[in-house]
Write a protein that holds these residues in place. Structure first.
Motif, mmCIF file in Angstrom:
data_model
loop_
_atom_site.group_PDB
_atom_site.id
_atom_site.type_symbol
_atom_site.label_atom_id
_atom_site.label_comp_id
_atom_site.label_asym_id
_atom_site.label_seq_id
_atom_site.Cartn_x
_atom_site.Cartn_y
_atom_site.Cartn_z
ATOM 1 N N ARG A 5 66.473 -46.619 -26.777
ATOM 2 C CA ARG A 5 67.546 -46.048 -27.730
ATOM 3 C C ARG A 5 68.946 -45.805 -26.952
ATOM 4 O O ARG A 5 70.084 -45.773 -27.390
ATOM 5 N N LEU A 6 68.568 -45.330 -25.483
ATOM 6 C CA LEU A 6 69.858 -44.996 -24.749
ATOM 7 C C LEU A 6 70.461 -46.078 -24.047
ATOM 8 O O LEU A 6 71.483 -46.061 -23.245
ATOM 9 N N ASP A 7 69.971 -47.259 -24.451
ATOM 10 C CA ASP A 7 70.763 -48.491 -23.790
ATOM 11 C C ASP A 7 71.600 -48.755 -24.603
ATOM 12 O O ASP A 7 71.521 -49.277 -25.828
ATOM 13 N N PRO A 8 72.954 -49.192 -24.059
ATOM 14 C CA PRO A 8 74.079 -49.420 -24.822
ATOM 15 C C PRO A 8 73.910 -50.748 -25.559
ATOM 16 O O PRO A 8 74.549 -51.018 -26.797
ATOM 17 N N ASP A 17 72.879 -44.292 -33.052
ATOM 18 C CA ASP A 17 71.728 -43.284 -32.248
ATOM 19 C C ASP A 17 72.577 -42.022 -31.929
ATOM 20 O O ASP A 17 73.648 -42.194 -31.159
ATOM 21 N N PRO A 18 72.525 -40.958 -32.608
ATOM 22 C CA PRO A 18 73.228 -39.821 -31.781
ATOM 23 C C PRO A 18 73.315 -39.524 -30.483
ATOM 24 O O PRO A 18 74.220 -39.179 -29.900
ATOM 25 N N TRP A 19 71.999 -39.782 -29.850
ATOM 26 C CA TRP A 19 71.827 -39.411 -28.362
ATOM 27 C C TRP A 19 72.538 -40.502 -27.551
ATOM 28 O O TRP A 19 73.307 -40.278 -26.433
ATOM 29 N N LEU A 24 77.324 -41.706 -23.804
ATOM 30 C CA LEU A 24 78.388 -42.318 -23.322
ATOM 31 C C LEU A 24 79.830 -41.386 -23.401
ATOM 32 O O LEU A 24 80.601 -41.910 -22.864
ATOM 33 N N ASP A 25 79.680 -40.387 -24.146
ATOM 34 C CA ASP A 25 80.758 -39.579 -24.153
ATOM 35 C C ASP A 25 80.988 -38.890 -23.191
ATOM 36 O O ASP A 25 80.129 -38.783 -22.051
ATOM 37 N N ARG A 26 82.305 -38.853 -22.828
ATOM 38 C CA ARG A 26 82.844 -38.345 -21.309
ATOM 39 C C ARG A 26 83.756 -37.219 -21.439
ATOM 40 O O ARG A 26 84.433 -36.687 -20.443
ATOM 41 N N SER A 27 83.309 -36.160 -22.438
ATOM 42 C CA SER A 27 84.450 -35.093 -22.535
ATOM 43 C C SER A 27 83.983 -33.850 -21.579
ATOM 44 O O SER A 27 84.802 -33.038 -21.300
ATOM 45 N N ILE A 39 69.556 -35.708 -21.528
ATOM 46 C CA ILE A 39 69.450 -36.327 -22.868
ATOM 47 C C ILE A 39 68.133 -36.835 -23.217
ATOM 48 O O ILE A 39 67.665 -37.126 -24.064
ATOM 49 N N ARG A 40 67.738 -37.720 -22.149
ATOM 50 C CA ARG A 40 66.188 -38.095 -22.041
ATOM 51 C C ARG A 40 65.203 -36.942 -22.504
ATOM 52 O O ARG A 40 64.330 -37.206 -23.561
ATOM 53 N N ASP A 41 65.203 -36.074 -21.928
ATOM 54 C CA ASP A 41 64.413 -34.802 -22.094
ATOM 55 C C ASP A 41 64.581 -34.242 -23.744
ATOM 56 O O ASP A 41 63.754 -34.038 -24.195
ATOM 57 N N GLN A 42 65.761 -34.090 -23.967
ATOM 58 C CA GLN A 42 66.213 -33.666 -25.368
ATOM 59 C C GLN A 42 65.788 -34.429 -26.630
ATOM 60 O O GLN A 42 65.504 -34.107 -27.702
ATOM 61 N N ALA A 43 65.876 -35.797 -26.224
ATOM 62 C CA ALA A 43 65.448 -36.868 -27.263
ATOM 63 C C ALA A 43 64.205 -37.145 -27.240
ATOM 64 O O ALA A 43 63.665 -38.180 -28.139
ATOM 65 N N SER A 44 63.073 -36.573 -26.422
ATOM 66 C CA SER A 44 61.857 -36.864 -26.434
ATOM 67 C C SER A 44 60.966 -36.130 -27.727
ATOM 68 O O SER A 44 61.276 -35.434 -28.259
ATOM 69 N N ARG A 45 59.589 -36.983 -27.796
ATOM 70 C CA ARG A 45 59.137 -36.555 -28.986
ATOM 71 C C ARG A 45 58.667 -35.014 -28.983
ATOM 72 O O ARG A 45 58.268 -34.399 -29.811
#
Length: 295
Positions: A5-8, A17-19, A24-27, A39-45
């Motif tokens: 999911r985190l692959d562009p 995908d929100p994650w 990709l956001d650079r703010s 993000i990987r950790d927050q998107a985990s099951r």
């Protein structure tokens, strides 16, 4: 994460995908590797399904621990057992991303405090415990407790020194960024079949143990140290003349302490605030480099 999911390349405009958007956001000024780990950790099951169950139970456990300490404020007091238990859980159950973010946090905090003293009181540095853990085993040496003690000892000793000198924290002409570095040395971390618990769930699980196995005073101090994010952020703003990072501080108003019940979530915000402030200082260091010749 095992999916892509985190692959562009997986981007689907009909189902974004929100994650991936946040990846990709650079703010935010955020080290790319650390941001990807978070993000990987927050998107985990684990966070999706286990955290909603753990969080209310953890808060009930905190209430029970505080009731015990109402009767016996200084018992139980078992910091070594607490830290050995945390280290055991980190080694056997936490994801590599969660463990890396935990160990990295101590390095970043130490660098930020050193940056402040380098510029606010040149030649003087508060006497603090070293915070450069390379392995999970380093946690056993009461690392979390020492981290909490460091921040209060830092504020007390720094301000005592400024009072002795008759100075205050003001903008400096040439900011010393030597303490701020992206070189964080952490040894390889365990990645077994059971290393699936995300950082936020782990923090919610650890907080009741923190409440029970430390004295009431130690737990109160640890919980309310989180609100010093504002104090440290203001120090950095006054030294650099830049205030953008202050908008990202959520733990505020240390003179009006929060309830300890939300300490787990506030600890996540503390980690985010530390990453953003460190990233902000790294960006300033890079911008200054061509002018000063700094590395």
């Amino acid at each position: 994460m095992s999916d892509n999911r985190l692959d562009p390349a997986s981007y689907d405009p009909r189902d974004p995908d929100p994650w991936l958007a946040l990846m990709l956001d650079r703010s935010l000024p955020f080290a790319p590797d650390a941001k990807a780990a978070l993000i990987r950790d927050q998107a985990s099951r684990s966070r999706q399904f286990l955290l909603p169950i753990v969080r209310p139970l953890a808060r009930i456990a905190i209430v029970l621990a505080q009731l015990v300490h109402t009767i016996t404020p200084r018992w139980p007091h078992a910091p070594r057992l607490l830290h050995r238990s945390i280290a055991f859980g980190m080694r056997h159950f936490l994801t590599p991303d969660a463990n890396r973010l935990i160990l990295r946090h101590f390095h970043l905090g130490a660098q930020i405090l050193r940056f402040i003293s380098d510029n606010a009181t040149p030649g003087f540095h508060p006497a603090l415990e070293p915070m450069t853990p390379r392995t999970i085993a380093d946690v056993k040496d009461n690392l979390f407790l020492k981290h909490d003690l460091n921040i209060f000892n830092f504020l007390i000793q720094l301000n005592q020194e400024m009072e002795r000198r008759g100075t205050t924290i003001d903008r400096v002409d040439h900011v010393d960024f030597s303490a701020i570095t992206g070189d964080i040395a952490i040894d390889p971390l365990p990645h077994g079949r059971l290393n699936v618990i995300d950082l936020q769930t782990a923090i919610e699980l650890y907080t009741p143990a923190y409440a029970m196995l430390l004295t009431d005073r130690d737990f109160w101090r640890a919980s309310n140290s989180l609100q010093l994010d504002e104090t440290v952020g203001l120090y950095a703003a006054r030294l650099t003349g830049e205030e953008k990072h202050l908008a990202m501080i959520n733990n505020r108003h240390p003179l009006v302490p929060h309830s300890t019940l939300r300490a787990g979530f506030r600890l996540m915000l503390h980690g985010l605030s530390t990453e953003v402030l460190h990233g902000f200082l790294m960006e300033m260091k890079i911008r200054q480099a061509p002018v000063t010749g700094a590395a």
